[in-house]
Scaffold this active site. Structure first.
Site, PDB file in Angstrom:
ATOM      1  N   SER A   9       0.849  -1.199   0.000  1.00 45.98           N
ATOM      2  CA  SER A   9       0.000   0.000   0.000  1.00 45.98           C
ATOM      3  C   SER A   9       0.885   1.249   0.000  1.00 45.98           C
ATOM      4  O   SER A   9       1.698   1.444   0.906  1.00 45.98           O
ATOM      5  CB  SER A   9      -0.874   0.021   1.260  1.00 45.98           C
ATOM      6  OG  SER A   9      -1.366   1.334   1.459  1.00 45.98           O
ATOM      7  N   HIS A  34      -0.855  -1.324  -4.349  1.00 51.58           N
ATOM      8  CA  HIS A  34      -2.166  -1.058  -3.729  1.00 51.58           C
ATOM      9  C   HIS A  34      -2.297   0.444  -3.514  1.00 51.58           C
ATOM     10  O   HIS A  34      -1.536   1.050  -2.744  1.00 51.58           O
ATOM     11  CB  HIS A  34      -2.275  -1.809  -2.399  1.00 51.58           C
ATOM     12  CG  HIS A  34      -3.623  -1.771  -1.779  1.00 51.58           C
ATOM     13  ND1 HIS A  34      -4.664  -2.580  -2.172  1.00 51.58           N
ATOM     14  CD2 HIS A  34      -4.109  -0.989  -0.789  1.00 51.58           C
ATOM     15  CE1 HIS A  34      -5.736  -2.323  -1.431  1.00 51.58           C
ATOM     16  NE2 HIS A  34      -5.431  -1.359  -0.583  1.00 51.58           N
ATOM     17  N   ASP A  36      -4.531   3.363  -2.187  1.00 49.68           N
ATOM     18  CA  ASP A  36      -5.671   3.654  -1.293  1.00 49.68           C
ATOM     19  C   ASP A  36      -6.247   5.026  -1.603  1.00 49.68           C
ATOM     20  O   ASP A  36      -5.613   6.044  -1.320  1.00 49.68           O
ATOM     21  CB  ASP A  36      -5.218   3.590   0.173  1.00 49.68           C
ATOM     22  CG  ASP A  36      -5.054   2.158   0.640  1.00 49.68           C
ATOM     23  OD1 ASP A  36      -4.004   1.824   1.213  1.00 49.68           O
ATOM     24  OD2 ASP A  36      -5.982   1.358   0.401  1.00 49.68           O
ATOM     25  N   MET A  38      -9.006   7.748  -0.812  1.00 47.72           N
ATOM     26  CA  MET A  38      -9.905   8.098   0.293  1.00 47.72           C
ATOM     27  C   MET A  38     -10.475   9.499   0.052  1.00 47.72           C
ATOM     28  O   MET A  38      -9.760  10.395  -0.395  1.00 47.72           O
ATOM     29  CB  MET A  38      -9.140   8.085   1.621  1.00 47.72           C
ATOM     30  CG  MET A  38      -8.525   6.730   1.923  1.00 47.72           C
ATOM     31  SD  MET A  38      -7.615   6.777   3.485  1.00 47.72           S
ATOM     32  CE  MET A  38      -6.932   5.120   3.482  1.00 47.72           C
ATOM     33  N   HIS A  67      -7.991   0.735  -4.504  1.00 46.38           N
ATOM     34  CA  HIS A  67      -8.973   0.486  -3.432  1.00 46.38           C
ATOM     35  C   HIS A  67      -9.745   1.781  -3.203  1.00 46.38           C
ATOM     36  O   HIS A  67      -9.222   2.725  -2.604  1.00 46.38           O
ATOM     37  CB  HIS A  67      -8.204   0.042  -2.176  1.00 46.38           C
ATOM     38  CG  HIS A  67      -9.080  -0.208  -0.996  1.00 46.38           C
ATOM     39  ND1 HIS A  67      -8.565  -0.393   0.260  1.00 46.38           N
ATOM     40  CD2 HIS A  67     -10.429  -0.295  -0.868  1.00 46.38           C
ATOM     41  CE1 HIS A  67      -9.565  -0.585   1.116  1.00 46.38           C
ATOM     42  NE2 HIS A  67     -10.704  -0.539   0.451  1.00 46.38           N
ATOM     43  N   MET A  69     -12.078   3.919  -1.401  1.00 44.84           N
ATOM     44  CA  MET A  69     -12.800   4.162  -0.150  1.00 44.84           C
ATOM     45  C   MET A  69     -13.492   5.522  -0.296  1.00 44.84           C
ATOM     46  O   MET A  69     -13.125   6.524   0.346  1.00 44.84           O
ATOM     47  CB  MET A  69     -11.836   4.146   1.042  1.00 44.84           C
ATOM     48  CG  MET A  69     -11.324   2.742   1.341  1.00 44.84           C
ATOM     49  SD  MET A  69      -9.841   2.710   2.348  1.00 44.84           S
ATOM     50  CE  MET A  69      -8.614   2.916   1.063  1.00 44.84           C
ATOM     51  N   MET A 138     -11.079  -6.488   4.742  1.00 44.57           N
ATOM     52  CA  MET A 138     -10.426  -5.486   5.582  1.00 44.57           C
ATOM     53  C   MET A 138     -10.153  -6.086   6.958  1.00 44.57           C
ATOM     54  O   MET A 138     -11.069  -6.583   7.616  1.00 44.57           O
ATOM     55  CB  MET A 138     -11.313  -4.251   5.717  1.00 44.57           C
ATOM     56  CG  MET A 138     -11.532  -3.459   4.428  1.00 44.57           C
ATOM     57  SD  MET A 138     -10.016  -2.979   3.603  1.00 44.57           S
ATOM     58  CE  MET A 138      -9.299  -1.892   4.843  1.00 44.57           C
ATOM     59  N   ASP A 176      -6.276  -6.872   3.922  1.00 43.78           N
ATOM     60  CA  ASP A 176      -5.767  -5.497   3.898  1.00 43.78           C
ATOM     61  C   ASP A 176      -5.894  -4.826   5.268  1.00 43.78           C
ATOM     62  O   ASP A 176      -6.996  -4.559   5.732  1.00 43.78           O
ATOM     63  CB  ASP A 176      -6.587  -4.706   2.864  1.00 43.78           C
ATOM     64  CG  ASP A 176      -6.138  -3.287   2.720  1.00 43.78           C
ATOM     65  OD1 ASP A 176      -6.819  -2.532   1.998  1.00 43.78           O
ATOM     66  OD2 ASP A 176      -5.111  -2.911   3.317  1.00 43.78           O
TER      67      ASP A 176
HETATM   68  C1  DX5 Z   1      -6.588   1.315   5.158  1.00 40.74           C
HETATM   69  C2  DX5 Z   1      -6.046   0.896   3.794  1.00 40.74           C
HETATM   70  C3  DX5 Z   1      -4.958  -0.135   3.913  1.00 40.74           C
HETATM   71  C4  DX5 Z   1      -3.765   0.352   4.703  1.00 40.74           C
HETATM   72  C5  DX5 Z   1      -2.793  -0.768   4.926  1.00 40.74           C
HETATM   73  O1  DX5 Z   1      -7.809   1.989   4.975  1.00 40.74           O
HETATM   74  O2  DX5 Z   1      -7.066   0.349   3.002  1.00 40.74           O
HETATM   75  O3  DX5 Z   1      -4.547  -0.517   2.591  1.00 40.74           O
HETATM   76  O4  DX5 Z   1      -3.132   1.403   4.015  1.00 40.74           O
HETATM   77  O5  DX5 Z   1      -1.740  -0.223   5.669  1.00 40.74           O
HETATM   78  P1  DX5 Z   1      -1.046  -1.025   6.888  1.00 40.74           P
HETATM   79  O6  DX5 Z   1      -0.398  -2.219   6.231  1.00 40.74           O
HETATM   80  O7  DX5 Z   1      -0.071  -0.033   7.440  1.00 40.74           O
HETATM   81  O8  DX5 Z   1      -2.134  -1.414   7.822  1.00 40.74           O
HETATM   82 ZN    ZN Z   2      -6.436  -0.550   1.108  1.00 41.12          ZN
END
Ligand code: DX5
Ligand code: ZN
Length: 219
Positions: A9, A34, A36, A38, A67, A69, A138, A176
């Site tokens: 990520s 990956h 993320d 948001m 991903h 979100m 998750m 994840d």
């Molecule tokens: C959280 C993300 C994850 C996160 C994983 O909302 O979807 O992908 O970044 O990071 P670590 O491995 O640090 O938990």
């Molecule tokens: Zn993620």
């Protein structure tokens, strides 16, 4: 048995050096990246959107495991597809019609993933399992890297694995959140074949990405 893949990520990467960080991940043996996304609405954090993904994708041949979100998500799917996402993963709670959103991603010839938050049951996606390429489980509540792993979600992976075998389906199971050297083995044994990790890959062993990816895979 599917090959175990690592999807680091970039949420834990140096955001001032994202292009170089993605190159470091490729050189370190990552199977995909990956990303993320948001929106500060679906989750209480805000990261990057289509323009940044487009710029990063121009410099990289890596698979972008995006991903989302964000909510509402349906009307933004095409923008992420056009930006270069290869896998587009959405949350059921973020769309009024999960079936239509899945079809939209497939129409755009992208791999479709559906993500289940720790509290969300597998029942929510049962009827869609034959149409999706990936289920993202998750193991933290979405929004931030560096959170503590929630082991109860492993039961959900085991349940999914059984359903997959009974229905002879072939979707990937990706986990994840909070994945580290102590829990990657039990995640794989439960049935996950793609591990997402941010903090462990970027921060462990003085940030030795190659070593950290190998350690996660080898457990
Ligand atoms: C959280 C993300 C994850 C996160 C994983 O909302 O979807 O992908 O970044 O990071 P670590 O491995 O640090 O938990
Ligand atoms: Zn993620």
């Amino acid at each position: 048995m599917k090959k175990i893949k690592i999807s680091p990520s970039i949420l834990s990467a140096d955001f001032s050096q994202l292009g170089n960080e993605i190159k470091r991940l490729k050189d370190g043996g990552a199977d995909m990246i990956h990303v993320d996304v948001m929106d500060g609405h679906f989750v209480p954090n805000l990261t990057i959107g289509p323009p940044v993904i487009k710029a990063l994708k121009k410099q990289s041949s890596m698979i972008f495991d995006v991903h989302l979100m964000i909510s509402p998500v349906h009307k933004y799917i095409k923008a992420y597809s056009d930006a270069g996402a290869d896998i587009i993963t959405i949350h059921p709670e973020a769309t009024d019609n999960l079936k239509l959103s899945i079809l939209k991603i497939k129409e755009l010839n992208k791999k479709v993933g559906v993500s289940l938050n720790p509290e969300t049951k597998v029942d929510v996606i049962l009827e869609h399992l034959d149409k999706i390429d990936l289920v993202l489980i998750m193991s933290v509540n979405p929004g931030f890297g560096g959170q503590k792993f929630i082991p109860e979600v492993l039961n959900k992976i085991k349940e999914l694995k059984k359903i997959q075998e009974n229905k002879n389906l072939d979707f990937d199971i990706e986990i994840d959140g909070g994945i580290n050297f102590d829990n990657s083995k039990i995640a794989i044994e439960a049935g996950a074949n793609i591990l997402v990790s941010g903090t462990t890959i970027f921060k462990s062993n003085d940030g030795d990405i190659k070593k950290n990816i190998e350690l996660l895979k080898s457990k």
